[in-house]
Design a protein around this motif. Structure first.
Motif, short mmCIF file in Angstrom:
data_model
loop_
_atom_site.label_atom_id
_atom_site.label_comp_id
_atom_site.label_asym_id
_atom_site.label_seq_id
_atom_site.Cartn_x
_atom_site.Cartn_y
_atom_site.Cartn_z
N GLU A 1 1.94 -6.79 7.18
CA GLU A 1 2.85 -7.78 6.62
C GLU A 1 3.30 -7.39 5.22
OE1 GLU A 1 1.14 -11.66 6.78
OE2 GLU A 1 1.07 -11.73 8.97
N ARG A 2 2.54 -6.55 4.54
CA ARG A 2 2.90 -6.07 3.21
C ARG A 2 3.68 -4.76 3.33
NH1 ARG A 2 1.55 -10.15 -0.53
NH2 ARG A 2 -0.43 -11.09 0.10
N PRO A 3 4.51 -4.43 2.33
CA PRO A 3 5.27 -3.18 2.39
C PRO A 3 4.35 -1.95 2.36
CG PRO A 3 6.23 -4.68 0.78
CD PRO A 3 4.91 -5.27 1.18
N VAL A 4 4.84 -0.88 3.00
CA VAL A 4 4.14 0.40 3.02
C VAL A 4 5.06 1.45 2.41
CG1 VAL A 4 3.16 2.22 4.46
CG2 VAL A 4 2.75 -0.18 5.04
N THR A 5 4.53 2.21 1.45
CA THR A 5 5.27 3.29 0.79
C THR A 5 4.72 4.63 1.24
OG1 THR A 5 5.77 1.96 -1.17
CG2 THR A 5 5.88 4.34 -1.41
N LEU A 6 5.62 5.51 1.67
CA LEU A 6 5.27 6.90 1.97
C LEU A 6 5.91 7.75 0.88
CD1 LEU A 6 4.02 8.97 3.90
CD2 LEU A 6 6.15 8.93 5.21
N VAL B 1 0.83 -1.20 0.00
CA VAL B 1 0.00 0.00 0.00
C VAL B 1 0.87 1.25 0.00
CG1 VAL B 1 -0.21 -0.04 2.52
CG2 VAL B 1 -1.93 1.18 1.16
N ALA B 2 0.43 2.29 -0.73
CA ALA B 2 1.14 3.56 -0.80
C ALA B 2 0.28 4.67 -0.22
CB ALA B 2 1.51 3.89 -2.25
N PHE B 3 0.94 5.57 0.51
CA PHE B 3 0.29 6.72 1.15
C PHE B 3 0.99 7.96 0.61
CE2 PHE B 3 -0.57 9.58 4.74
CZ PHE B 3 -1.88 9.27 5.06
N GLU B 4 0.26 8.82 -0.13
CA GLU B 4 0.93 9.81 -0.97
C GLU B 4 0.34 11.22 -0.83
OE1 GLU B 4 0.96 8.45 -5.07
OE2 GLU B 4 0.45 6.41 -4.41
N ARG B 5 1.24 12.22 -0.90
CA ARG B 5 0.89 13.63 -1.05
C ARG B 5 0.07 14.18 0.12
NH1 ARG B 5 2.64 14.88 -6.07
NH2 ARG B 5 2.83 13.13 -7.53
N PHE B 6 0.64 14.00 1.32
CA PHE B 6 0.03 14.56 2.53
C PHE B 6 1.04 15.45 3.24
CE2 PHE B 6 -2.60 10.89 1.72
CZ PHE B 6 -3.87 11.30 2.09
N ASN B 7 0.51 16.40 4.02
CA ASN B 7 1.32 17.25 4.88
C ASN B 7 0.91 17.02 6.32
OD1 ASN B 7 2.65 18.56 2.71
ND2 ASN B 7 0.90 19.93 2.44
N PHE B 8 1.93 16.91 7.18
CA PHE B 8 1.68 16.65 8.59
C PHE B 8 2.19 17.81 9.45
CE2 PHE B 8 1.48 12.54 6.63
CZ PHE B 8 0.54 11.83 7.36
N PHE B 9 1.92 19.02 9.00
CA PHE B 9 2.40 20.19 9.74
C PHE B 9 1.76 20.29 11.13
CE2 PHE B 9 2.73 21.76 5.23
CZ PHE B 9 4.10 21.60 5.16
#
Length: 217
Positions: A94-99, A76-84
């Motif tokens: 168990e599966r890879p995570v992409t930031l 799963v990929a998690f994309e284009r967020f801001n955590f200001f």
């Protein structure tokens, strides 16, 4: 996201709406540009492959785990967020995570739970996190610049591969990037020192390549 009831006004709790979208069976979930408030933790699971924002952000997130990746059928990929405004991401999957293409999380906002987790970072600015034993991190265009004198992240027995780690010349604040931990002891090491990255890994920084083995324990 709006179709599942999310408001995105920065004050309404959108936790239930976001979880409903995640559990809808859709492979791709979009967050329109807005500021979302999550009072609870959203579990990214099931059929989700990508969670995509549009420079979307979160309010009231300081110290909270906003998303936990657990039980997805695919990477799963998690994309284009801001955590200001703070917030944490927890990898218990168990599966890879992409930031990807994101600013933050910072200040221990990257949390790895369990063994043999695999992270991918691409065009990410974050720091102050710990990689526990057995974790793998593959990163490119990784901006990790902590405030001195702290290390950018602590490698506690993980395997780390980085392509494109900026180390500005003459910039003292970028000096201590990695804290390598083993057996209760620790040492601050500067890339491209191979001890920062674990055994058998390759780190390419500032046009130089370093390949090294594990520290003796």
């Amino acid at each position: 996201m709006k179709a599942f009831g999310a408001v995105g006004d920065g004050s309404t709790d959108d936790t239930a709406a976001v979880q409903k979208a995640i559990d809808s069976g859709k492979a791709v979930i979009y967050f329109p540009q807005a500021s979302y408030r999550l009072n609870g933790t959203v579990v990214v699971r099931g059929n989700v492959r990508r969670v995509i924002g549009f420079s979307s952000s979160f309010t009231g997130a300081e110290g909270k785990t906003l998303f936990r990746f657990e039980g997805t059928r695919h990477p799963v990929a998690f994309e284009r967020f801001n955590f200001f405004g703070g917030g944490k991401l927890e990898h218990a999957n168990e599966r890879p995570v992409t930031l990807r293409h994101s600013t933050g999380p910072a200040k221990q906002g990257i949390v790895t739970t369990g063994k043999n987790r695999h992270w991918f970072f691409e065009d990410v600015c974050t720091s102050h996190f710990t990689l526990p034993p057995g974790t793998r991190l593959h990163a490119r265009q990784f901006n990790c610049e902590p405030e001195p004198p702290g290390a950018g992240f602590a490698n506690d027995g993980a395997l780390v591969w980085v392509l494109g780690l900026p180390i500005p010349g003459g910039c003292r604040r970028s000096r201590l990037l990695v804290r390598r931990e083993w057996g209760g002891a620790s040492a601050d090491v500067d890339p491209p020192d191979p001890r920062a990255f674990g055994g058998g890994s390759t780190a390419r920084t500032a046009g130089r390549t370093a390949r090294g083995g594990n520290l003796h324990r």
